[in-house]
Design an enzyme around this catalytic site. Structure first.
Site, PDB file in Angstrom:
ATOM      1  N   LYS A   7       7.211   6.798  13.542  1.00  0.00           N
ATOM      2  CA  LYS A   7       6.366   7.701  12.765  1.00  0.00           C
ATOM      3  C   LYS A   7       5.733   8.779  13.639  1.00  0.00           C
ATOM      4  O   LYS A   7       5.388   8.530  14.794  1.00  0.00           O
ATOM      5  CB  LYS A   7       5.244   6.908  12.077  1.00  0.00           C
ATOM      6  CG  LYS A   7       5.718   5.938  11.015  1.00  0.00           C
ATOM      7  CD  LYS A   7       4.528   5.244  10.353  1.00  0.00           C
ATOM      8  CE  LYS A   7       4.983   4.162   9.379  1.00  0.00           C
ATOM      9  NZ  LYS A   7       5.616   4.708   8.173  1.00  0.00           N
ATOM     10  N   ARG A  62       7.602   5.777 -10.975  1.00  0.00           N
ATOM     11  CA  ARG A  62       7.668   6.096 -12.407  1.00  0.00           C
ATOM     12  C   ARG A  62       7.382   7.581 -12.657  1.00  0.00           C
ATOM     13  O   ARG A  62       8.025   8.212 -13.506  1.00  0.00           O
ATOM     14  CB  ARG A  62       6.677   5.224 -13.189  1.00  0.00           C
ATOM     15  CG  ARG A  62       7.148   3.790 -13.401  1.00  0.00           C
ATOM     16  CD  ARG A  62       6.263   3.088 -14.415  1.00  0.00           C
ATOM     17  NE  ARG A  62       6.664   1.716 -14.667  1.00  0.00           N
ATOM     18  CZ  ARG A  62       7.602   1.339 -15.537  1.00  0.00           C
ATOM     19  NH1 ARG A  62       8.273   2.263 -16.217  1.00  0.00           N
ATOM     20  NH2 ARG A  62       7.885   0.065 -15.722  1.00  0.00           N
ATOM     21  N   GLY A 111       2.961  -1.178  -0.091  1.00  0.00           N
ATOM     22  CA  GLY A 111       2.454  -2.310  -0.864  1.00  0.00           C
ATOM     23  C   GLY A 111       3.473  -3.367  -1.215  1.00  0.00           C
ATOM     24  O   GLY A 111       3.158  -4.325  -1.929  1.00  0.00           O
ATOM     25  N   SER A 156       3.371  -4.168   6.285  1.00  0.00           N
ATOM     26  CA  SER A 156       2.470  -5.271   6.603  1.00  0.00           C
ATOM     27  C   SER A 156       2.864  -6.561   5.896  1.00  0.00           C
ATOM     28  O   SER A 156       2.520  -7.653   6.349  1.00  0.00           O
ATOM     29  CB  SER A 156       1.043  -4.878   6.205  1.00  0.00           C
ATOM     30  OG  SER A 156       0.749  -3.565   6.646  1.00  0.00           O
TER      31      SER A 156
END
EC number: 4.3.3.6
Length: 291
Positions: free
Chosen positions: A80, A164, A213, A235
């Site tokens: 990153k 979405r 997430g 994570s």
């Protein structure tokens, strides 16, 4: 970057479709990810959950640490850089990184401009919350898009929202008349040629992964069923009770995302999942960075 190089970078990203890319902080973790079947790893000094917990300014990882991970595995290694920090990108290109993620997880270096990714030969992946953000990053030279989600939370709600949103906006663009595309391009602040591609093909011009997430095999399968072409897991793996088993389960879930019986098996006895953070209770949303 030449037109041929841009085409090659898009083809390289296509090769990762249907795969899982895992955040790792050491050669040992990288080996676990590779053995579990990850298609690539993201080399980081701290995973997003730790970055969020520590606060402060978060920068590109130490090149020596990244080289250690490059030497440990045979799969592609990503790293990153801060949004807009083109010198960090130059450094990563110099150590022959396979992909660069211009990431909102790190502290932005420029709050107005992203990196001109067309100046680099190395392929870039960027986050996006909607179709406009995605196409603006592609115009800058990104050859892979991912949902931003909300990294380091273990809460899938933002990634679902972003996927979405993107899908519904793509459907809307497909339904537009040709003369309406010009207004849509102006409103989204994107090149008409990219919007024309979306209109004609019903998808982004580059691969679109899910990120932010993802903590369980079910999360990964959910994002695939919503239209993701692969998954980033941060994570959720190495903050869990049994990283090796969970990593392998997530990889298999992405491959078998339409098989509930298999997903049920894969979800059994994985140890404790990472302790999540409700994305609605966070004061600083990383996904807000870099529009």
């Amino acid at each position: 970057m030449t037109e041929n190089r841009s085409k090659l970078n898009k083809e390289l990203a296509q090769m990762l479709k249907g795969g899982v890319i895992m955040d790792v902080t050491s050669p040992e973790q990288a080996k676990i990810a590779e053995d579990a079947g990850a298609c690539a790893v993201m080399a980081l000094e701290r995973i997003p959950a730790d970055i969020r917990a520590a606060g402060g300014v978060s920068r590109m990882s130490d090149p020596k640490m990244i080289k250690g991970i490059q030497n440990a595995v045979s799969i592609p290694v990503m790293a990153k850089v801060r949004i807009g920090h083109f010198v960090e990108a130059q450094i990563l290109e110099a150590i022959e990184i396979d992909y660069i993620d211009e990431s909102e997880v790190l502290s932005p270096a420029d709050d107005l401009n992203h990196i001109d990714k067309n100046k680099f030969n190395v392929p870039f992946v960027c986050g996006a919350r909607d179709l406009g953000e995605a196409l603006r990053r592609v115009a800058e030279g990104a050859t892979m898009i991912r949902t931003k989600g909300e990294a380091g939370t273990g809460d899938i709600v933002q990634a679902v929202r972003h996927m979405r949103t993107m899908n519904s906006e793509i459907r809307r663009v497909v339904s537009l008349r040709q003369d309406e595309l010009y207004v849509a391009a102006k409103d989204m602040q994107v090149p008409i040629s990219l919007l024309q591609f979306v209109h004609d093909n019903g998808k982004l011009p580059v691969v679109n992964f899910a990120a932010g997430g993802v903590a369980t095999p079910a999360d990964a399968a959910l994002m695939m069923q919503l239209g993701a072409e692969g998954v980033f897991v941060g994570s959720g793996i190495f903050k869990s009770g049994n990283p090796a088993k969970r990593a392998a389960a997530v990889v298999k879930a992405v491959t078998n995302y339409n098989n509930p019986s298999m997903l049920a098996e894969l979800s059994e006895d994985l140890g404790e999942a990472m302790v999540g953070i409700n994305a609605d209770e966070i004061s600083i949303l990383m996904a807000e960075r870099g529009k």
